[in-house]
Scaffold this motif. Structure first.
Motif, PDB file in Angstrom:
ATOM      1  N   PRO A  20      53.795  50.215  14.015  1.00  0.00           N
ATOM      2  CA  PRO A  20      52.748  50.904  14.765  1.00  0.00           C
ATOM      3  C   PRO A  20      52.138  52.076  14.000  1.00  0.00           C
ATOM      4  O   PRO A  20      52.854  52.798  13.295  1.00  0.00           O
ATOM      5  N   ALA A  21      50.831  52.230  14.115  1.00  0.00           N
ATOM      6  CA  ALA A  21      50.127  53.372  13.513  1.00  0.00           C
ATOM      7  C   ALA A  21      48.811  53.520  14.257  1.00  0.00           C
ATOM      8  O   ALA A  21      48.239  52.528  14.694  1.00  0.00           O
ATOM      9  N   ARG A  22      48.364  54.730  14.399  1.00  0.00           N
ATOM     10  CA  ARG A  22      47.113  54.938  15.136  1.00  0.00           C
ATOM     11  C   ARG A  22      45.937  54.284  14.402  1.00  0.00           C
ATOM     12  O   ARG A  22      45.098  53.646  15.006  1.00  0.00           O
ATOM     13  N   SER A 114      28.407  54.035  28.346  1.00  0.00           N
ATOM     14  CA  SER A 114      28.950  52.683  28.509  1.00  0.00           C
ATOM     15  C   SER A 114      30.255  52.487  27.729  1.00  0.00           C
ATOM     16  O   SER A 114      31.097  51.696  28.125  1.00  0.00           O
ATOM     17  N   ILE A 115      30.420  53.243  26.653  1.00  0.00           N
ATOM     18  CA  ILE A 115      31.633  53.072  25.841  1.00  0.00           C
ATOM     19  C   ILE A 115      32.883  53.443  26.646  1.00  0.00           C
ATOM     20  O   ILE A 115      33.984  52.981  26.365  1.00  0.00           O
ATOM     21  N   LYS A 116      32.679  54.233  27.687  1.00  0.00           N
ATOM     22  CA  LYS A 116      33.824  54.681  28.494  1.00  0.00           C
ATOM     23  C   LYS A 116      34.572  53.523  29.146  1.00  0.00           C
ATOM     24  O   LYS A 116      35.739  53.653  29.505  1.00  0.00           O
ATOM     25  N   GLU A 138      32.120  57.870  15.729  1.00  0.00           N
ATOM     26  CA  GLU A 138      32.331  59.038  16.590  1.00  0.00           C
ATOM     27  C   GLU A 138      32.496  58.651  18.050  1.00  0.00           C
ATOM     28  O   GLU A 138      33.226  59.300  18.789  1.00  0.00           O
ATOM     29  N   LEU A 139      31.785  57.615  18.475  1.00  0.00           N
ATOM     30  CA  LEU A 139      31.934  57.153  19.857  1.00  0.00           C
ATOM     31  C   LEU A 139      33.309  56.520  20.068  1.00  0.00           C
ATOM     32  O   LEU A 139      33.969  56.726  21.075  1.00  0.00           O
ATOM     33  N   LEU A 140      33.708  55.763  19.087  1.00  0.00           N
ATOM     34  CA  LEU A 140      34.893  54.929  19.243  1.00  0.00           C
ATOM     35  C   LEU A 140      36.204  55.713  19.222  1.00  0.00           C
ATOM     36  O   LEU A 140      37.102  55.468  20.038  1.00  0.00           O
ATOM     37  N   ARG A 141      36.300  56.648  18.291  1.00  0.00           N
ATOM     38  CA  ARG A 141      37.601  57.307  18.075  1.00  0.00           C
ATOM     39  C   ARG A 141      38.172  57.960  19.327  1.00  0.00           C
ATOM     40  O   ARG A 141      39.326  57.718  19.669  1.00  0.00           O
ATOM     41  N   PRO A 142      37.394  58.759  20.037  1.00  0.00           N
ATOM     42  CA  PRO A 142      37.991  59.377  21.234  1.00  0.00           C
ATOM     43  C   PRO A 142      38.120  58.415  22.414  1.00  0.00           C
ATOM     44  O   PRO A 142      38.872  58.679  23.348  1.00  0.00           O
ATOM     45  N   THR A 143      37.398  57.295  22.353  1.00  0.00           N
ATOM     46  CA  THR A 143      37.444  56.353  23.481  1.00  0.00           C
ATOM     47  C   THR A 143      38.766  55.593  23.506  1.00  0.00           C
ATOM     48  O   THR A 143      39.358  55.358  24.551  1.00  0.00           O
TER      49      THR A 143
END
Ligand SMILES: Nc1ncnc2c1ncn2[C@@H]1O[C@H](COP(=O)(O)OP(=O)(O)OP(=O)(O)O)[C@@H](O)[C@H]1O
Ligand SMILES: [Mg+2]
Length: 430
Positions: A20-22, A114-116, A138-143
């Motif tokens: 496992p790894a982020r 919508s990414i939420k 940038e959208l993806l990483r925190p989602t």
């Protein structure tokens, strides 16, 4: 098939990505098995983590044909996984064991709102990540934020400045990243058809070979002086692990940037081989910094070889440099003035000796990309070449060319050149 029998063979190069790894990143040239590896891992994770929600992402996905759906379907069929195991293929998604799902989407269809809908997803498999925009990243990483979630990025590098390259290869990858480089030669199942493509590319499109097949950044395609020499060096295995010979002298070839970059190549001439061991470059640093680098890296006994093209450089600056290097305890000499067209003479010398050159890939990475980029400036209107372009790559190339000129020169011509005492600006050999 039963749970205990799923065994997906993994090429050694991808083994670090099994735990496992982020962030899991795999970059390299065509046919290295990146897609197949992550496809297999996604099926495996879906099987063992019941209810796993996964998303396969591309920057642009006009239809499902552009998606990784077929790859996942193929992997399922290869391992005879079907409805009895909890997998079911639908038009636009794949249901996985325990009410999990794999969906497929393009980042460009998403907004910050919508990414939420992806919060709660624990696997994001970003195929062809070199095309991912900074905005998408940038959208993806925190989602993708659920406990134990992972983001996967396979890609074929294009430019150093692509967001995925900046993120993982820009010097400070995010915490929890595992990054591997994979090429065709790491793929134990590299198919014969691709091998044929590879050889054809080497022959008919050598300028692009290192980019397409070895994962190098795109080099300029016309007028790059060393593109085909570098491609050949790569395919012949001359770019890799090259170690210093402890018994042979070490030479440091300098290009002195008074106001811009200073470049140094470290090399040994061993028999008929030029072994290039290291590369250094610094902008706006004092001489003391360059000398410290030599010392810190074990080159304290290197013979320093300096350029002396009076056409381009102030003779007084060069001689001062030589003296300063000497007073820092190094042996130093200047290669004699090559007069007009010195840069092209260096290119010609380099091309003549290139087949004898071996590079330490890790230590020379920056220098190698500069050599790949070093190219002719063109006047397209008149369709003529204007000699080497002076840009970020030319200092590395000049110091490299100096090494090649020096290698070619018969021993008698390598005598030291010194400024005659009391004489301004002319040289005598001693
Ligand atoms: N685990 C595997 N089992 C069987 N064959 C494999 C496996 N991994 C790779 N291959 C073979 O190698 C080929 C290339 O693999 P893959 O498409 O995954 O490479 P890639 O690095 O994604 O290439 P590209 O850069 O072109 O996208 C596959 O088409 C397949 O023939
Ligand atoms: Mg692929």
């Amino acid at each position: 098939m039963s749970l205990s029998t799923l065994q997906i063979p993994t090429a050694r190069v991808f083994e670090p990505l099994l735990k496992p790894a982020r962030y899991k990143a795999a970059w390299g040239g065509r046919g290295s098995g990146k897609s197949r590896f992550f496809g297999g891992l996604l099926v495996e994770d879906s099987l063992y983590h019941k209810g796993l929600l996964s998303v396969c992402i591309r920057e642009v996905q006009k239809t499902l044909k552009d998606s990784s759906k077929r790859l996942i379907e193929y992997t399922l069929s290869e391992h005879r996984l079907g409805e009895a195991d909890g997998f079911k293929i639908y038009e636009d998604r794949i249901k996985t064991p325990g009410d999990g799902v794999i969906i497929f989407m393009g980042m460009q269809d998403h907004t910050a709102e919508s990414i939420k809908s992806l919060e709660g997803f624990r696997r994001a498999f970003v195929e062809e990540a070199q095309t991912l925009s900074g905005r998408s990243l940038e959208l993806l990483r925190p989602t993708i934020r659920a406990e134990d979630s992972e983001l996967w990025f396979p890609w074929n590098p294009r430019k150093r400045t692509d967001p995925v390259d900046v993120m993982f290869r820009g010097g400070s990858p995010p915490t929890g990243s595992v990054v591997v480089r994979a090429n065709w030669s790491d793929n134990p199942w590299f198919p014969a058809a691709l091998e044929q493509e590879r050889l054809d590319c080497l022959r008919s499109n050598p300028d692009q070979y290192a980019h397409i097949w070895e994962g190098d950044y795109v080099t300029i395609s016309t007028g790059a002086y060393y593109a085909s020499d570098l491609a050949r060096a790569r395919s012949e295995g001359r770019i890799g692990n090259v170690a210093a010979d402890p018994l042979m002298p070490i030479k440091a070839y300098w290009d002195i940037g008074v106001s811009d970059a200073t470049s140094i190549w470290i090399a040994q001439f061993v028999g008929r081989e030029i072994r290039v061991l290291d590369y250094y470059e610094a902008v706006g640093q004092p001489l003391a910094a360059h000398v410290a680098w030599l010392r810190d890296n074990g080159y304290d006994r290197a013979e320093c070889v300096l350029p002396h093209d009076s056409a381009q450089r102030d003779a007084i600056t060069a001689i001062r440099f030589e003296d300063h290097i000497r007073s820092a305890g190094f042996e130093a000499r200047a290669v004699s003035n090559q007069g007009r067209g010195a840069a092209m003479k260096r290119v010609e010398a380099a091309r003549r000796v290139f087949a004898s050159i071996w590079f330490n890939e890790k230590r020379c990475e920056g220098g190698l990309s500069a050599l790949g980029w070093y190219h002719e400036k063109r006047d397209d209107a008149r369709n003529i070449g204007l000699g080497p372009e002076h840009d970020w790559a030319s200092h590395a190339a000049d110091a490299f060319g100096l090494m090649c000129v020096d290698y070619e020169a018969p021993p008698a011509a390598k005598r030291k050149l010194r400024l005659e005492p009391g004489h301004k600006g002319s040289w005598m050999s001693v």
